[in-house]
Motif scaffolding. Structure first.
Motif, PDB file in Angstrom:
ATOM      1  N   PHE A  71       0.859  -1.222  -0.184  1.00 25.41           N
ATOM      2  CA  PHE A  71      -0.007   0.002  -0.015  1.00 25.41           C
ATOM      3  C   PHE A  71       0.956   1.125  -0.021  1.00 25.41           C
ATOM      4  N   CYS A  72       1.188   1.758  -1.076  1.00 20.89           N
ATOM      5  CA  CYS A  72       1.754   3.146  -1.170  1.00 20.89           C
ATOM      6  C   CYS A  72       1.174   4.088  -1.372  1.00 20.89           C
ATOM      7  N   LEU A  73       0.741   4.877  -0.299  1.00 21.98           N
ATOM      8  CA  LEU A  73      -0.062   5.994  -0.464  1.00 21.98           C
ATOM      9  C   LEU A  73      -1.307   5.646  -0.971  1.00 21.98           C
ATOM     10  N   ALA A  74      -1.915   4.609  -0.466  1.00 18.57           N
ATOM     11  CA  ALA A  74      -3.212   3.934  -1.109  1.00 18.57           C
ATOM     12  C   ALA A  74      -4.297   3.622   0.319  1.00 18.57           C
ATOM     13  N   LEU A  75      -3.862   3.941   1.468  1.00 25.07           N
ATOM     14  CA  LEU A  75      -4.672   3.646   2.389  1.00 25.07           C
ATOM     15  C   LEU A  75      -5.788   4.699   2.781  1.00 25.07           C
ATOM     16  N   MET A  76      -6.717   4.882   1.783  1.00 26.56           N
ATOM     17  CA  MET A  76      -7.339   6.295   1.745  1.00 26.56           C
ATOM     18  C   MET A  76      -8.791   5.920   2.057  1.00 26.56           C
ATOM     19  N   GLY A  77      -9.308   6.956   2.718  1.00 25.70           N
ATOM     20  CA  GLY A  77     -10.821   6.789   3.395  1.00 25.70           C
ATOM     21  C   GLY A  77     -11.179   6.034   4.501  1.00 25.70           C
ATOM     22  N   PRO A  78     -12.380   5.916   4.898  1.00 28.93           N
ATOM     23  CA  PRO A  78     -12.852   5.162   6.113  1.00 28.93           C
ATOM     24  C   PRO A  78     -12.713   3.496   5.906  1.00 28.93           C
ATOM     25  N   SER A  79     -12.297   3.265   4.556  1.00 26.27           N
ATOM     26  CA  SER A  79     -11.985   1.948   4.516  1.00 26.27           C
ATOM     27  C   SER A  79     -10.776   1.277   5.152  1.00 26.27           C
TER      28      SER A  79
ATOM     29  N   ARG B  77      -0.478  12.952   7.600  1.00 22.68           N
ATOM     30  CA  ARG B  77      -1.716  12.061   7.991  1.00 22.68           C
ATOM     31  C   ARG B  77      -1.759  11.708   9.484  1.00 22.68           C
ATOM     32  N   PHE B  78      -0.439  11.584  10.170  1.00 21.54           N
ATOM     33  CA  PHE B  78      -0.555  11.169  11.351  1.00 21.54           C
ATOM     34  C   PHE B  78      -0.408  12.419  12.222  1.00 21.54           C
ATOM     35  N   GLU B  79      -1.054  12.245  13.408  1.00 23.39           N
ATOM     36  CA  GLU B  79      -1.129  13.293  14.417  1.00 23.39           C
ATOM     37  C   GLU B  79       0.270  13.094  14.946  1.00 23.39           C
ATOM     38  N   ASP B  80       0.363  13.999  16.057  1.00 21.50           N
ATOM     39  CA  ASP B  80       1.811  13.974  16.746  1.00 21.50           C
ATOM     40  C   ASP B  80       2.247  12.604  17.220  1.00 21.50           C
ATOM     41  N   SER B  81       1.336  11.912  18.044  1.00 23.12           N
ATOM     42  CA  SER B  81       1.674  10.882  18.835  1.00 23.12           C
ATOM     43  C   SER B  81       0.958   9.378  18.049  1.00 23.12           C
ATOM     44  N   SER B  82       0.573   9.488  16.756  1.00 25.77           N
ATOM     45  CA  SER B  82      -0.440   8.474  16.517  1.00 25.77           C
ATOM     46  C   SER B  82       0.161   7.410  15.683  1.00 25.77           C
ATOM     47  N   ILE B  83       1.425   7.597  15.316  1.00 20.54           N
ATOM     48  CA  ILE B  83       2.262   6.672  14.380  1.00 20.54           C
ATOM     49  C   ILE B  83       2.286   5.334  15.328  1.00 20.54           C
ATOM     50  N   ASP B  84       2.588   5.427  16.644  1.00 17.81           N
ATOM     51  CA  ASP B  84       2.453   4.117  17.453  1.00 17.81           C
ATOM     52  C   ASP B  84       0.954   3.462  17.595  1.00 17.81           C
ATOM     53  N   THR B  85       0.180   4.661  17.674  1.00 17.59           N
ATOM     54  CA  THR B  85      -1.218   3.975  17.580  1.00 17.59           C
ATOM     55  C   THR B  85      -1.697   3.177  16.273  1.00 17.59           C
ATOM     56  N   PHE B  86      -1.071   3.627  15.128  1.00 15.79           N
ATOM     57  CA  PHE B  86      -1.282   2.997  13.968  1.00 15.79           C
ATOM     58  C   PHE B  86      -0.906   1.684  13.933  1.00 15.79           C
ATOM     59  N   VAL B  87       0.351   1.564  14.359  1.00 12.74           N
ATOM     60  CA  VAL B  87       1.193   0.393  14.545  1.00 12.74           C
ATOM     61  C   VAL B  87       0.530  -0.602  15.356  1.00 12.74           C
TER      62      VAL B  87
ATOM     63  N   LYS C  50     -11.932  -8.860  15.723  1.00 13.63           N
ATOM     64  CA  LYS C  50     -13.310  -8.433  14.877  1.00 13.63           C
ATOM     65  C   LYS C  50     -13.755  -7.144  14.990  1.00 13.63           C
ATOM     66  N   THR C  51     -13.072  -6.298  15.776  1.00 13.16           N
ATOM     67  CA  THR C  51     -13.625  -5.281  16.082  1.00 13.16           C
ATOM     68  C   THR C  51     -12.485  -4.019  15.411  1.00 13.16           C
ATOM     69  N   ASP C  52     -12.699  -3.152  14.568  1.00 15.58           N
ATOM     70  CA  ASP C  52     -11.652  -2.287  13.999  1.00 15.58           C
ATOM     71  C   ASP C  52     -11.079  -1.327  14.900  1.00 15.58           C
ATOM     72  N   PRO C  53     -10.028  -1.048  14.855  1.00 13.87           N
ATOM     73  CA  PRO C  53      -9.116  -0.103  15.926  1.00 13.87           C
ATOM     74  C   PRO C  53      -9.843   1.162  15.720  1.00 13.87           C
ATOM     75  N   ALA C  54      -9.780   2.114  16.744  1.00 14.28           N
ATOM     76  CA  ALA C  54     -10.156   3.370  16.769  1.00 14.28           C
ATOM     77  C   ALA C  54      -9.393   4.425  15.942  1.00 14.28           C
ATOM     78  N   PHE C  55      -8.116   3.975  15.445  1.00 14.63           N
ATOM     79  CA  PHE C  55      -7.334   4.742  14.818  1.00 14.63           C
ATOM     80  C   PHE C  55      -7.981   5.179  13.269  1.00 14.63           C
ATOM     81  N   ALA C  56      -7.904   6.418  13.000  1.00 11.66           N
ATOM     82  CA  ALA C  56      -8.129   6.738  11.517  1.00 11.66           C
ATOM     83  C   ALA C  56      -7.256   7.948  11.060  1.00 11.66           C
ATOM     84  N   PHE C  57      -6.802   7.829   9.998  1.00 11.08           N
ATOM     85  CA  PHE C  57      -5.784   8.838   9.303  1.00 11.08           C
ATOM     86  C   PHE C  57      -6.551  10.343   9.249  1.00 11.08           C
ATOM     87  N   ARG C  58      -5.699  11.067   9.345  1.00  7.79           N
ATOM     88  CA  ARG C  58      -6.217  12.380   8.770  1.00  7.79           C
ATOM     89  C   ARG C  58      -6.341  12.223   7.494  1.00  7.79           C
TER      90      ARG C  58
END
Length: 233
Positions: free
Chosen positions: A139-147, A173-183, A218-226
């Motif tokens: 996924f190179c710059l392709a994780l777009m949108g709420p999906s 697209r990452f907030e200050d501390s959200s890279i770890d949250t994405f991981v 089965k539950t999506d994480p709360a993280f969402a990209f800007r």
């Protein structure tokens, strides 16, 4: 009396005006892609395939201003792997990855519209690829949108056990501390970091994950990209 002649724009001015129009169209389409689901984007682009051409023209103009192209790094990683890996390029655009790595690997190029020969037009929430078919998913710059998490759920489905997932995203697209949250979200989705993420580039963050043996939650994480922020010119 003869009517005064209206001066036509010079070549450079006309080119600049066209570039501005293309840039505005790109930003509008980009906003839509980041706002709508994968299924909605697929329906729209299939109904109006000319939108894909307009989007990628604008994308190429934006890329001219980048210090590096993140796809170069992914191509280098693929070239370092043993040959004949099955690679899924999700959101492949003009399928440059297949063009440069297709002699070494079996690249499956997927996007909303087939912009190049061999591209599979589909909603990448649910591709026609088989379960455990791929060694690598990109996924190179392709994780777009709420999906976002449905895209990564599809990556989990098509990857073989222990398969690699390469993700590159725009730093803004990452907030200050959200890279770890994405991981952490990716861990929830069934992926572990294979290497420490690379945040050394001022524009992009690169990740290399590996498909874990555990099942995803089965539950999506709360993280969402800007939504992606592009510099207006």
């Amino acid at each position: 009396a003869p009517k005064p002649q209206t001066a036509k724009p010079s070549g450079s001015l006309a080119d600049e005006l066209r570039a501005r129009l293309a840039g505005g169209r790109f930003r509008s389409l980009n906003e839509d892609l980041y706002t709508n689901s994968g299924a909605a984007n697929f329906r729209r682009f299939q109904a109006e395939p000319e939108l894909a051409d307009a989007y990628h023209r604008g994308f190429r103009e934006q890329a001219k201003g980048w210090p590096t192209n993140p796809l170069d790094g992914i191509i280098a990683k693929l070239n370092a792997l043993l040959p004949r890996r099955v690679v899924a390029d999700m959101g492949c655009g003009d399928a440059r990855l297949a063009a440069e790595c297709g002699a070494r690997h079996d690249v499956r190029s997927l996007d909303l519209v087939a912009m190049a020969p061999g591209v599979i037009a589909c909603n990448i929430e649910r591709t026609p690829l088989q379960k455990d078919e791929c060694d690598v998913c990109v996924f190179c710059l392709a994780l777009m949108g709420p999906s976002l998490w449905r895209f990564l759920g599809e990556a989990f489905r098509i990857l073989k056990p222990g398969g690699l997932l390469y993700v590159v995203e725009v730093r803004s697209r990452f907030e200050d501390s959200s890279i770890d949250t994405f991981v952490d979200g990716c861990k929830n989705a069934g992926f572990d970091l294979a290497k420490p993420f690379d945040a050394s580039n001022r524009m992009f963050v690169a990740f290399e994950f590996r498909k874990a043996s555990r099942k995803p939650s089965k539950t999506d994480p709360a993280f969402a990209f800007r939504a992606c922020v592009y510099k207006k010119r």
